[in-house]
Design a protein around this motif. Sequence first.
Motif, PDB file in Angstrom:
ATOM      1  N   THR A   2       6.957   9.475   8.188  1.00  0.00           N
ATOM      2  CA  THR A   2       6.284   8.367   7.550  1.00  0.00           C
ATOM      3  C   THR A   2       6.880   8.114   6.171  1.00  0.00           C
ATOM      4  O   THR A   2       7.031   9.023   5.373  1.00  0.00           O
ATOM      5  N   ALA A  54      -4.970   8.487   5.711  1.00  0.00           N
ATOM      6  CA  ALA A  54      -3.781   9.102   6.303  1.00  0.00           C
ATOM      7  C   ALA A  54      -3.931  10.612   6.394  1.00  0.00           C
ATOM      8  O   ALA A  54      -3.434  11.253   7.323  1.00  0.00           O
ATOM      9  N   TRP A  59      -5.599  11.767  13.545  1.00  0.00           N
ATOM     10  CA  TRP A  59      -4.729  10.846  14.267  1.00  0.00           C
ATOM     11  C   TRP A  59      -4.230  11.469  15.564  1.00  0.00           C
ATOM     12  O   TRP A  59      -3.917  12.646  15.613  1.00  0.00           O
ATOM     13  N   ARG A  75       2.397   3.895  17.738  1.00  0.00           N
ATOM     14  CA  ARG A  75       1.538   3.974  16.565  1.00  0.00           C
ATOM     15  C   ARG A  75       0.581   5.134  16.811  1.00  0.00           C
ATOM     16  O   ARG A  75       0.420   5.580  17.958  1.00  0.00           O
ATOM     17  N   LEU A 117      -2.402   3.692  12.707  1.00  0.00           N
ATOM     18  CA  LEU A 117      -1.444   4.049  11.667  1.00  0.00           C
ATOM     19  C   LEU A 117      -0.053   3.633  12.122  1.00  0.00           C
ATOM     20  O   LEU A 117       0.478   4.154  13.106  1.00  0.00           O
ATOM     21  N   ARG A 119       3.507   3.937  11.093  1.00  0.00           N
ATOM     22  CA  ARG A 119       4.208   4.838  10.192  1.00  0.00           C
ATOM     23  C   ARG A 119       5.411   4.193   9.528  1.00  0.00           C
ATOM     24  O   ARG A 119       5.736   4.512   8.380  1.00  0.00           O
ATOM     25  N   ASP A 120       6.073   3.298  10.224  1.00  0.00           N
ATOM     26  CA  ASP A 120       7.249   2.599   9.691  1.00  0.00           C
ATOM     27  C   ASP A 120       7.492   1.401  10.590  1.00  0.00           C
ATOM     28  O   ASP A 120       6.659   1.051  11.436  1.00  0.00           O
ATOM     29  N   ASP A 123       6.980   1.328  14.512  1.00  0.00           N
ATOM     30  CA  ASP A 123       5.648   1.252  15.123  1.00  0.00           C
ATOM     31  C   ASP A 123       5.206  -0.201  15.224  1.00  0.00           C
ATOM     32  O   ASP A 123       5.525  -1.033  14.361  1.00  0.00           O
ATOM     33  N   PRO A 197       4.328   2.524   5.306  1.00  0.00           N
ATOM     34  CA  PRO A 197       3.253   2.745   6.268  1.00  0.00           C
ATOM     35  C   PRO A 197       2.058   1.833   6.010  1.00  0.00           C
ATOM     36  O   PRO A 197       1.803   1.412   4.879  1.00  0.00           O
TER      37      PRO A 197
END
Length: 209
Positions: A2, A54, A59, A75, A117, A119-120, A123, A197
């Motif tokens: 992330t 986070a 998660w 994700r 979430l 992450r970058d 996703d 993120p």
Amino acid sequence: MTRALQGSLLDLGDEAGPRELGATVRRTHLAHGAWIDLRPGWIAGADDLYERLAEIVPWRAESRRMYERVVDVPRLLGFYDEGAPLPDPVLVQARDALNAHYEPELGEPFRTAGLCLYRDGHDSVAWHGDTIGRGRTEDTMVAIISVGSPRPLLLRPRGGGHTLRYDLGHGDLIVMGGSCQRTWEHAVPKSARATGPRISIQFRPRGVR
């Protein structure tokens, strides 16, 4: 891995939590009885909220069968069903504020919270509507709060048409209402650019997924 969150210089000064709704909400009427409401920067302290979520949300990664193979969902996910304690007091405040503003129009409260979430830029979420349950046949609302780095949320009429783009992050709120889940689709596309993120928090009424 992330990427680190780049904070917003606008996310300073106010006490953490939801700001005013009321007249600050901008509604756009779409085709086929759908509409969206936008309230940029609704959550004060959104970057700190991102960092807490986070860290504390349990998660999970999921896999789904697509055609002849099983693929990883791009994700991470979290879900808080009706009656489950939410992971942060700001989410309780946000849900209460959304219910105070929207319940007279919706006719019922928001009850569940789903979290994603991203992450970058790898996703994403593909084109879809929230049509598992009552959203398939009834008008409803889905309220989404975005914390972390902005990512584009795309909307288009189901079956194709002109695509709308909203870059959401750092505490922005979007509410999709009316027939939006049945007659429109939304997506968060992948990005080839360096992207920080983002967490989206989706509040829904009972029986809508």
